[in-house]
Write a protein that holds these residues in place. Structure first.
Motif, PDB file in Angstrom:
ATOM      1  N   GLY A   9       0.929  -1.202  -0.074  1.00 35.37           N
ATOM      2  CA  GLY A   9      -0.049   0.125  -0.156  1.00 35.37           C
ATOM      3  C   GLY A   9       0.795   1.040   0.000  1.00 35.37           C
ATOM      4  N   LEU A  10       0.315   2.313  -0.609  1.00 32.32           N
ATOM      5  CA  LEU A  10       0.986   3.589  -0.566  1.00 32.32           C
ATOM      6  C   LEU A  10       0.259   4.766  -0.306  1.00 32.32           C
ATOM      7  CD1 LEU A  10       3.724   5.236  -1.306  1.00 32.32           C
ATOM      8  CD2 LEU A  10       2.722   5.207  -3.636  1.00 32.32           C
ATOM      9  N   ILE A  11       0.587   5.462   0.643  1.00 36.28           N
ATOM     10  CA  ILE A  11      -0.589   6.491   1.361  1.00 36.28           C
ATOM     11  C   ILE A  11       0.392   7.927   1.128  1.00 36.28           C
ATOM     12  CG2 ILE A  11      -1.861   7.820   3.083  1.00 36.28           C
ATOM     13  CD1 ILE A  11      -2.079   5.006   4.183  1.00 36.28           C
TER      14      ILE A  11
ATOM     15  N   GLU B 298      -2.262  -1.224 -15.461  1.00 35.47           N
ATOM     16  CA  GLU B 298      -3.261  -0.103 -15.476  1.00 35.47           C
ATOM     17  C   GLU B 298      -3.798   0.030 -17.001  1.00 35.47           C
ATOM     18  OE1 GLU B 298      -2.127   2.841 -11.591  1.00 35.47           O
ATOM     19  OE2 GLU B 298      -1.264   3.008 -13.693  1.00 35.47           O
ATOM     20  N   THR B 299      -3.135  -0.128 -17.912  1.00 36.07           N
ATOM     21  CA  THR B 299      -3.107  -0.046 -19.412  1.00 36.07           C
ATOM     22  C   THR B 299      -4.424  -0.907 -19.866  1.00 36.07           C
ATOM     23  OG1 THR B 299      -1.597  -1.463 -19.968  1.00 36.07           O
ATOM     24  CG2 THR B 299      -0.830   0.834 -19.895  1.00 36.07           C
TER      25      THR B 299
ATOM     26  N   ARG C  86      -6.873  -2.202  -4.830  1.00 36.34           N
ATOM     27  CA  ARG C  86      -5.628  -1.480  -4.506  1.00 36.34           C
ATOM     28  C   ARG C  86      -4.884  -1.153  -5.946  1.00 36.34           C
ATOM     29  NH1 ARG C  86      -1.734  -3.890   0.402  1.00 36.34           N
ATOM     30  NH2 ARG C  86      -3.453  -3.752   2.086  1.00 36.34           N
ATOM     31  N   ARG C  87      -4.141  -0.077  -5.805  1.00 35.95           N
ATOM     32  CA  ARG C  87      -3.387   0.105  -6.853  1.00 35.95           C
ATOM     33  C   ARG C  87      -1.963   0.484  -6.616  1.00 35.95           C
ATOM     34  NH1 ARG C  87      -6.688   2.008 -11.445  1.00 35.95           N
ATOM     35  NH2 ARG C  87      -8.722   2.165 -11.028  1.00 35.95           N
ATOM     36  N   ASP C  88      -1.067  -0.122  -7.370  1.00 34.97           N
ATOM     37  CA  ASP C  88       0.392   0.005  -7.167  1.00 34.97           C
ATOM     38  C   ASP C  88       0.760   1.070  -8.453  1.00 34.97           C
ATOM     39  OD1 ASP C  88       3.150  -0.242  -6.674  1.00 34.97           O
ATOM     40  OD2 ASP C  88       3.135  -2.360  -6.697  1.00 34.97           O
ATOM     41  N   VAL C  89       1.125   2.289  -7.934  1.00 36.81           N
ATOM     42  CA  VAL C  89       1.398   3.276  -8.769  1.00 36.81           C
ATOM     43  C   VAL C  89       2.789   3.023  -9.271  1.00 36.81           C
ATOM     44  CG1 VAL C  89       1.564   5.582  -8.976  1.00 36.81           C
ATOM     45  CG2 VAL C  89      -0.191   5.037  -7.551  1.00 36.81           C
ATOM     46  N   ARG C  90       3.716   2.611  -8.230  1.00 37.47           N
ATOM     47  CA  ARG C  90       5.028   2.365  -8.879  1.00 37.47           C
ATOM     48  C   ARG C  90       5.252   1.378  -9.905  1.00 37.47           C
ATOM     49  NH1 ARG C  90       9.011   0.146  -4.226  1.00 37.47           N
ATOM     50  NH2 ARG C  90       7.374  -1.272  -4.453  1.00 37.47           N
TER      51      ARG C  90
END
Length: 402
Positions: free
Chosen positions: A69-71, A312-313, A341-345
């Protein structure tokens, strides 16, 4: 001779007519056979359907990965150790011995204020105290004398009570005068411009020669050894944070990230929002950072669960719902999915519902896709898959007719 030529001409005309009739009959027969062969077919079956081809790199399969997770939240750095030196008494500012950006130590003299008025007030209250003390001495002697007379019954008991009351009133007046003198003396000590903490002069609010009023700002001193970053975190995420957690902070103008820790979390959400305040503490012993610099905090939360995910694509949005295009039984299928969840990295999105690990999903977004269109995956192709245009279909029909 003339009769013979006439006969031959009629024969030629008859032969040509017979040939023409035969050709027409044959064409009619072909037409009839073709009509009979097309009977029973639907219109969409009569038209040749285009098969979309995709290369393996354009098709992805959902896979299970851990998604930490990323906040994130951002804001300016704040120096909590900031104090404002104020004038504690009215007077003229004679001088300031420090300028903006100067480093000062606790207890250092910062300037001087003309405090003649305060000194006169102290002298006045000292005299008032002496007067009250003399009045108390007199009332005490009178009370002692009244006690002796009352013991000999020379005065009434009420006279003794009046003497006692006068003595107590004089003592109260003396105590009040002493308190007023102490207050003035404290004001005199506090009126001196002394640095309360060690730090850097951030701003001068007054200039020498200016007439100061009580509590007027004179200087701001900042202690940069400790900075804070305050931000807002959604109520659905704040439960995963705890005081003491390590946070990576990106500060503008600084290449390497700075380590910080969560100092405190607000007990309630901000009014009108679904966010809770979180405050980070940054150690800045070398004073390389400055108050007011913009910073971005990123809290990494470990994940022990393997989650089904897609790039994501592969996802697009339609009517407020997230969807993917997949190849199933040789045809395109539009599938609505539920994401988590989304892992932006890593650029991946968790898929909660709608797909399994065997699904063939288009990994990129294509235009003009149609649900149910024929599709297949080929090993190699020269250009990306796309729907054939009307011009391409017309050219193919013309090639077949030739």
């Amino acid at each position: 001779m003339a009769a013979i030529r006439l006969t031959n001409s009629r024969r030629k005309l008859w032969i040509m007519g017979a040939v023409a009739a035969a050709v027409l009959a044959a064409g009619a027969g072909v037409t009839v056979l073709a009509s009979k062969g097309d009977e029973g077919k639907k219109p969409e079956e009569k038209k040749a359907e285009t098969v979309l081809e995709f290369v393996p790199t354009e098709v992805v399969a959902p896979k299970r990965v851990s998604m930490p997770g990323l906040i994130e939240f951002s804001g300016p750095l704040v120096a909590p150790g900031t104090v404002i030196v104020r004038a504690k008494s009215a007077g003229s500012l004679l001088n300031l011995s420090v300028a903006e950006g100067s480093r000062v130590k606790a207890g250092q003299v910062l300037g001087q204020i003309d405090l003649e008025e305060l000194r006169y007030r102290i002298a006045e209250r000292s005299a008032a105290l002496e007067s009250a003390r003399a009045q108390l001495d007199q009332t005490e002697r009178h009370y002692k004398a009244s006690q002796g007379l009352a013991a000999q019954n020379f005065i009434a008991a009420t006279a003794l009570d009046s003497s006692r009351a006068a003595m107590e009133a004089a003592r109260a007046q003396m105590l009040a005068a002493r308190a007023q003198l102490d207050t003035s003396q404290v004001s005199l000590r506090q009126a001196a411009l002394i640095a309360p903490i060690s730090g850097i002069v951030a701003k001068r609010h007054a200039l020498p020669g200016e007439k100061l009023a009580p509590e007027q700002q004179i200087l701001s001193i900042v202690d940069l050894s400790r900075l804070e970053l305050a931000g807002l975190v959604g109520t659905h995420e704040v439960g995963r944070l705890k005081p003491g957690m390590v946070v990576q902070v990106r500060v503008e103008g600084v290449e390497a990230p700075v380590e910080a820790r969560i100092a405190r979390i607000a007990p309630a959400a901000e009014p009108g929002t679904r966010s809770i305040g979180v405050t980070l503490e940054l150690s800045n012993r070398e004073e390389s950072l400055r108050a007011g610099q913009y910073a971005l905090a990123r809290v990494q939360l470990p994940d022990e669960t393997q989650r089904l995910s897609l790039p994501e694509t592969a996802l697009s949005s339609s009517g407020g719902q997230e969807q993917v295009w997949m190849i199933e039984n040789g045809a395109l299928v539009r599938r609505i999915v539920t994401t988590g969840r989304r892992d932006v990295r890593e650029g991946r999105v968790e898929i909660l519902q709608g797909l399994n690990e065997q699904a063939q999903v288009l990994g990129a977004r294509f235009d003009n896709l149609r649900d149910g269109a024929k599709a297949t995956v080929v090993q190699a192709k020269s250009k990306p898959a796309k729907l054939a245009s009307a011009a391409d279909q017309a050219g193919a029909s013309k090639h077949k007719s030739n």
